[in-house]
Design an enzyme around this catalytic site. Sequence first.
Site, PDB file in Angstrom:
ATOM      1  N   GLU A 100       0.845  -1.186   0.000  1.00 35.17           N
ATOM      2  CA  GLU A 100       0.000   0.000   0.000  1.00 35.17           C
ATOM      3  C   GLU A 100       0.889   1.248   0.000  1.00 35.17           C
ATOM      4  O   GLU A 100       1.877   1.278   0.735  1.00 35.17           O
ATOM      5  CB  GLU A 100      -0.922   0.039   1.225  1.00 35.17           C
ATOM      6  CG  GLU A 100      -1.998   1.081   1.052  1.00 35.17           C
ATOM      7  CD  GLU A 100      -2.957   1.178   2.253  1.00 35.17           C
ATOM      8  OE1 GLU A 100      -2.647   0.660   3.337  1.00 35.17           O
ATOM      9  OE2 GLU A 100      -4.011   1.790   2.065  1.00 35.17           O
ATOM     10  N   GLY A 143       3.454   1.980  10.775  1.00 36.64           N
ATOM     11  CA  GLY A 143       3.320   1.309  12.060  1.00 36.64           C
ATOM     12  C   GLY A 143       2.918  -0.138  11.845  1.00 36.64           C
ATOM     13  O   GLY A 143       3.436  -1.056  12.491  1.00 36.64           O
ATOM     14  N   ALA A 144       1.989  -0.344  10.912  1.00 36.80           N
ATOM     15  CA  ALA A 144       1.506  -1.688  10.609  1.00 36.80           C
ATOM     16  C   ALA A 144       0.745  -1.644   9.293  1.00 36.80           C
ATOM     17  O   ALA A 144       0.358  -0.565   8.832  1.00 36.80           O
ATOM     18  CB  ALA A 144       0.573  -2.170  11.723  1.00 36.80           C
ATOM     19  N   MET A 145       0.536  -2.829   8.704  1.00 34.81           N
ATOM     20  CA  MET A 145      -0.161  -2.893   7.418  1.00 34.81           C
ATOM     21  C   MET A 145      -1.112  -4.084   7.412  1.00 34.81           C
ATOM     22  O   MET A 145      -0.735  -5.192   7.761  1.00 34.81           O
ATOM     23  CB  MET A 145       0.885  -3.009   6.283  1.00 34.81           C
ATOM     24  CG  MET A 145       0.302  -3.230   4.914  1.00 34.81           C
ATOM     25  SD  MET A 145      -0.677  -1.783   4.360  1.00 34.81           S
ATOM     26  CE  MET A 145      -1.878  -2.608   3.331  1.00 34.81           C
ATOM     27  N   HIS A 171      -6.848  -1.769  15.049  1.00 38.14           N
ATOM     28  CA  HIS A 171      -6.950  -1.008  13.795  1.00 38.14           C
ATOM     29  C   HIS A 171      -6.801  -1.936  12.581  1.00 38.14           C
ATOM     30  O   HIS A 171      -7.649  -1.967  11.691  1.00 38.14           O
ATOM     31  CB  HIS A 171      -5.860   0.070  13.804  1.00 38.14           C
ATOM     32  CG  HIS A 171      -5.805   0.914  12.573  1.00 38.14           C
ATOM     33  ND1 HIS A 171      -6.245   2.212  12.545  1.00 38.14           N
ATOM     34  CD2 HIS A 171      -5.358   0.658  11.311  1.00 38.14           C
ATOM     35  CE1 HIS A 171      -6.077   2.715  11.339  1.00 38.14           C
ATOM     36  NE2 HIS A 171      -5.528   1.787  10.565  1.00 38.14           N
ATOM     37  N   GLU A 172      -5.733  -2.705  12.583  1.00 40.27           N
ATOM     38  CA  GLU A 172      -5.465  -3.530  11.394  1.00 40.27           C
ATOM     39  C   GLU A 172      -6.491  -4.645  11.229  1.00 40.27           C
ATOM     40  O   GLU A 172      -6.850  -5.002  10.109  1.00 40.27           O
ATOM     41  CB  GLU A 172      -4.043  -4.115  11.444  1.00 40.27           C
ATOM     42  CG  GLU A 172      -2.925  -3.086  11.612  1.00 40.27           C
ATOM     43  CD  GLU A 172      -2.955  -1.930  10.618  1.00 40.27           C
ATOM     44  OE1 GLU A 172      -3.546  -2.096   9.528  1.00 40.27           O
ATOM     45  OE2 GLU A 172      -2.417  -0.853  10.942  1.00 40.27           O
ATOM     46  N   GLU A 229      -9.190   4.402   6.472  1.00 35.01           N
ATOM     47  CA  GLU A 229      -8.339   4.804   7.585  1.00 35.01           C
ATOM     48  C   GLU A 229      -9.109   5.536   8.684  1.00 35.01           C
ATOM     49  O   GLU A 229      -8.835   5.352   9.862  1.00 35.01           O
ATOM     50  CB  GLU A 229      -7.160   5.643   7.084  1.00 35.01           C
ATOM     51  CG  GLU A 229      -6.232   4.891   6.124  1.00 35.01           C
ATOM     52  CD  GLU A 229      -5.688   3.581   6.698  1.00 35.01           C
ATOM     53  OE1 GLU A 229      -5.858   3.327   7.898  1.00 35.01           O
ATOM     54  OE2 GLU A 229      -5.109   2.803   5.917  1.00 35.01           O
ATOM     55  N   ASN A 259      -2.452  -6.232   5.371  1.00 34.81           N
ATOM     56  CA  ASN A 259      -2.535  -7.274   4.340  1.00 34.81           C
ATOM     57  C   ASN A 259      -3.496  -8.368   4.787  1.00 34.81           C
ATOM     58  O   ASN A 259      -3.413  -8.863   5.915  1.00 34.81           O
ATOM     59  CB  ASN A 259      -1.162  -7.886   4.115  1.00 34.81           C
ATOM     60  CG  ASN A 259      -0.072  -6.854   4.049  1.00 34.81           C
ATOM     61  OD1 ASN A 259      -0.074  -6.031   3.161  1.00 34.81           O
ATOM     62  ND2 ASN A 259       0.827  -6.870   5.030  1.00 34.81           N
ATOM     63  N   HIS A 311      -9.567  -3.446   9.512  1.00 33.65           N
ATOM     64  CA  HIS A 311      -9.410  -3.355   8.052  1.00 33.65           C
ATOM     65  C   HIS A 311      -9.740  -4.674   7.358  1.00 33.65           C
ATOM     66  O   HIS A 311     -10.037  -4.686   6.167  1.00 33.65           O
ATOM     67  CB  HIS A 311      -7.963  -3.008   7.698  1.00 33.65           C
ATOM     68  CG  HIS A 311      -7.617  -1.552   7.778  1.00 33.65           C
ATOM     69  ND1 HIS A 311      -8.405  -0.554   7.243  1.00 33.65           N
ATOM     70  CD2 HIS A 311      -6.518  -0.927   8.287  1.00 33.65           C
ATOM     71  CE1 HIS A 311      -7.797   0.622   7.436  1.00 33.65           C
ATOM     72  NE2 HIS A 311      -6.668   0.425   8.077  1.00 33.65           N
TER      73      HIS A 311
HETATM   74  N1  BES Z   1      -2.955   0.972   5.835  1.00 35.78           N
HETATM   75  C1  BES Z   1      -2.105   1.505   6.812  1.00 35.78           C
HETATM   76  C2  BES Z   1      -0.636   1.287   6.505  1.00 35.78           C
HETATM   77  C3  BES Z   1      -0.049   2.281   5.528  1.00 35.78           C
HETATM   78  C4  BES Z   1       0.330   3.512   5.950  1.00 35.78           C
HETATM   79  C5  BES Z   1       0.135   1.977   4.220  1.00 35.78           C
HETATM   80  C6  BES Z   1       0.865   4.425   5.071  1.00 35.78           C
HETATM   81  C7  BES Z   1       0.665   2.894   3.333  1.00 35.78           C
HETATM   82  C8  BES Z   1       1.031   4.121   3.767  1.00 35.78           C
HETATM   83  C9  BES Z   1      -2.403   0.883   8.178  1.00 35.78           C
HETATM   84  O1  BES Z   1      -3.686   0.390   8.325  1.00 35.78           O
HETATM   85  C10 BES Z   1      -2.267   1.962   9.201  1.00 35.78           C
HETATM   86  O2  BES Z   1      -3.067   2.840   9.214  1.00 35.78           O
HETATM   87  N2  BES Z   1      -1.248   1.892  10.044  1.00 35.78           N
HETATM   88  C11 BES Z   1      -0.981   2.886  11.051  1.00 35.78           C
HETATM   89  C12 BES Z   1      -1.231   2.366  12.423  1.00 35.78           C
HETATM   90  C13 BES Z   1      -2.569   2.719  12.928  1.00 35.78           C
HETATM   91  C14 BES Z   1      -2.834   2.167  14.283  1.00 35.78           C
HETATM   92  C15 BES Z   1      -2.843   4.195  12.922  1.00 35.78           C
HETATM   93  C16 BES Z   1       0.455   3.303  10.944  1.00 35.78           C
HETATM   94  O3  BES Z   1       1.165   2.693  10.155  1.00 35.78           O
HETATM   95  O4  BES Z   1       0.855   4.227  11.615  1.00 35.78           O
HETATM   96 ZN    ZN Z   2      -5.159   1.756   8.619  1.00 30.52          ZN
END
Ligand code: BES
Ligand code: ZN
Length: 937
Positions: free
Chosen positions: A192, A328-330, A364-365, A387, A332, A368
């Site tokens: 992503e 922070g996390a993804m 959060h993840e 998001e 998938n 999704h």
């Molecule tokens: N889908 C995002 C990961 C992402 C972030 C992909 C930026 C591409 C670009 C994931 O679901 C996400 O939002 N992660 C957050 C953590 C969340 C608890 C706010 C992050 O990575 O900070």
């Molecule tokens: Zn997210």
Amino acid sequence: MLLLLSRQVSLSFVKQVIPRSPVLFSKPASLNLRTFKFKVTFSTVFANATIQNIITMPERRPFVRLPTDVYPVNYGLCLKPDLIDFTFEGKLDARIEVVQGTNQIVMNCADIDIITASFAPEGGEEISATGFNYQNEDEKVTLSFPRVLQKGSGSLKIDFVGELNDKMKGFYRSKYASASGEIRYAAVTQFEATDARRAFPCWDEPAIKATFDISLIVPKDRVALSNMNVIDRKPYPEDDSLVEVKFATTPIMSTYLVAFVIGEYDFVESQSSDGIMVRVYTPVGKAEQGKFALEVATKTLPFYKDYFNVPYPLPKIDLIAIADFAAGAMENWGLVTYRETALLIDPKNSCSSSRQWVALVVGHELAHQWFGNLVTMEWWTHLWLNEGFASWIEYLCVDHCFPEYDIWTQFVSADYTRALDLDALDNSHPIEVNVGHPSEVDEIFDAISYSKGASVIRMLHNYIGDEDFRKGMNAYLLKFQHKNASTEDLWDCLEQASGKPIAAVMNSWTKQMGFPIIVVDQEQQGEDRVLKISQKKFCASGPHNGEDCPSWMVPISICSSEDPACTKMKVLLDQPETTVTVPNISPEQWVKINPGTVGFYRIQYSSAMLESLLPGVRDLTLLPVDRLGLQNDLFSLARAGMISTVEVLKLMEAFVNEPNYTVWSDLSCNLGVLSSLLSHTDYHEDIQEFIRDLFTPIGLKLGWDSKPGEGGPQGPGSGHLDALLRGLVLGKLGKAGHKPTLEEARRRFKDHVEGKQILSADLRSPVYLTVLKHGDSTTLDTMFKLHKQADMQEEKNRIERVLGAISAPDLIQRVLTFALSEEVRPQDTVSVIGGVAGSSKHGRKAAWKFVKDNWEELHNRYQGGFLISRLIKLTVDGFAVDKMAAEVKSFFESHHAPAAERTVQQCCENILLNAAWLKRDAEDIHQYFLQRKAPPV
Ligand code: BES
Ligand code: ZN
């Protein structure tokens, strides 16, 4: 793995790629996408004029979506990574549908070299492609065929090679050390938003869904994971050190959710009550550290299943900690990847804020998996649906799993006020924003999509009520499952479920940027209280006073001192102003707008109304969330020049009896902003004294050590919040130079370093911060040593984030050099530099110079990474001199960072707002501090 050299033009690996955008803000142990709490700003008409001169909106880059004449049905994909040479070979065998005869196929492709490509119509003869035309700027390739491919199904075969890059995007390598200290690499993915195209040629748009059959050819001693469960594992005929691992067919899904991981990991596993196999993969030897996340995940899956009334559709879900990880996390599908600090918890060495952070990220993840993976946005314009929604429901989920965290109050400080701050800028953007080019997509992973998105969903949920909200959600998920949807589709379902005008209300929040300030005045008429309520756009430089002022449909709730927790009346403000009669309010009662701080707006009360509310802060009759909201509103009104900052300082003194962690945390954050502003003046020390005075009573009440079994200031069962509060208060006191705190911190630090008494995890940050702030080169050396010895990434990050507190200029320079060293993981460099910039006047200048001097290396390190936006914001947002805005602007005109364009504009705006704020209020603040010190006459 030969072919890289033999390619015609293997330019893709050297191509300049586009950085992605801000994802900003360090929560305790991680990084997340909801922008830094930088509460800067304000201005006057004069400052506005300056802003207009400096800020120009970014130009849109030309962009076209993929043609629709050919689409994929199934990707058969086999990848063979080489963990030594950092390359991979790939074979794609895709079942595609030709909708309209064509002799060209256009796909996304970046940093990949195609060796051969052919198309075979069903039952027909194979046609080899005769040309691969790479459009590097557009990240596309056009395959040309000598004959027209006729309408119908067929199979597209492509052999290709690529690089396992070190940019934390696409298919990349992540470094780790084996038990014996040997450096090794894992191969992992982050697709992503638009980086699946770096791992295999594909139709890399969220609405082009297909099924995937994935195989990986990997060393037989490595773990190989993908979205689905393994269905076959057999020796690889050409090399007996390898095995071919085949995974089950995925449901129909978007490319950005595909993932694979090849590396060495241990795991813990458990089955959720609804029969899903959950595993948490950790670095080798650290399986224990996966247990907390496992517990959260196994509780969370049935919670969502019940909330959405739709089961999780895959047989398994893996959660895995990846050493080098940009976000922070993804999410998938079926294989969620995390930074180590967002997944691993060590019962002894992890602090309370890390546990809370892990719970939020897991929540959060996993949300999704439904909201995003099962139902996906039609285009990135609707990214906020993913998001914003996940950023809202993660709190619902954590509140369910850990009610003792009082997490909804924390939402207001962490997300709601942050979103208001960013959205008050002229350089904000609407939640729904037209995006095309990947750099524009990257740019919207920001606090508007996340925190404003979550805040307007919270407001909507409150407006609709939980029952109808769930009904509508369920209808939406069922109607669009395995498909794509847009914002309007969600409004339709919620409108049907609730019978309320959802689209009309919500369009005013998602299609235009900004939010209103609600101006309220009151009059007693007999038994009733008559409120005059009006709205204007709120800007960081003051309310919008022009002709063409936008307006919102604002759900407004009203409560009174009779029952501060209970909404007495609700109205929908759908015009510039209105009058509301609240019945049966006696003259001595106060009336408050927005109980619970749910509506996404600021409030300006008449002086009389405000006067009547203030005692509720001191005697705690106002709810914590409303005490917080009131203070935060007034702070932002002060920044906007609508009230004096001195008024807010006076209000802050009324918080001296405050018991609540989150209220303190928000207050402390605002004081940090003021302190940073006043570091531009000669009386910076005065605000340190103010901070010491304000925090001393609560510091004394809390003490240094938790009292087992005994409720602290926040009442029984509040161990978690007391731990957070203790860390906050001691850190604040220590940093502000409170002598007894400094002495005790030094004593405990010495015992810790000497191994006599190890500091509890919750005390480490405040102690490290305090000793560094007032420390010398020996202190810094000791911290570097502790960093080297640390086995947990959480501890390394903890140290990295406070190193910038050191005061001496030569030591600051050493910290900056350390930031770019091998000792710091690439994703963490920004928080080290940001820590320097945020700590002192000298640090700010030194960090900015360092960024400029090392721009090439930093930019190259995060090619296409949102981390560069974060770095820029952390480094320059605190300046408060007009000419710095011009300097920053001019630097980025000659040093392009396309996906950070909006961030640069926002920073320049913030600098000018800071400068104006300082000019306007500094002297009054100074006088106020002098008066406080003067002996009473
Ligand atoms: N889908 C995002 C990961 C992402 C972030 C992909 C930026 C591409 C670009 C994931 O679901 C996400 O939002 N992660 C957050 C953590 C969340 C608890 C706010 C992050 O990575 O900070
Ligand atoms: Zn997210």
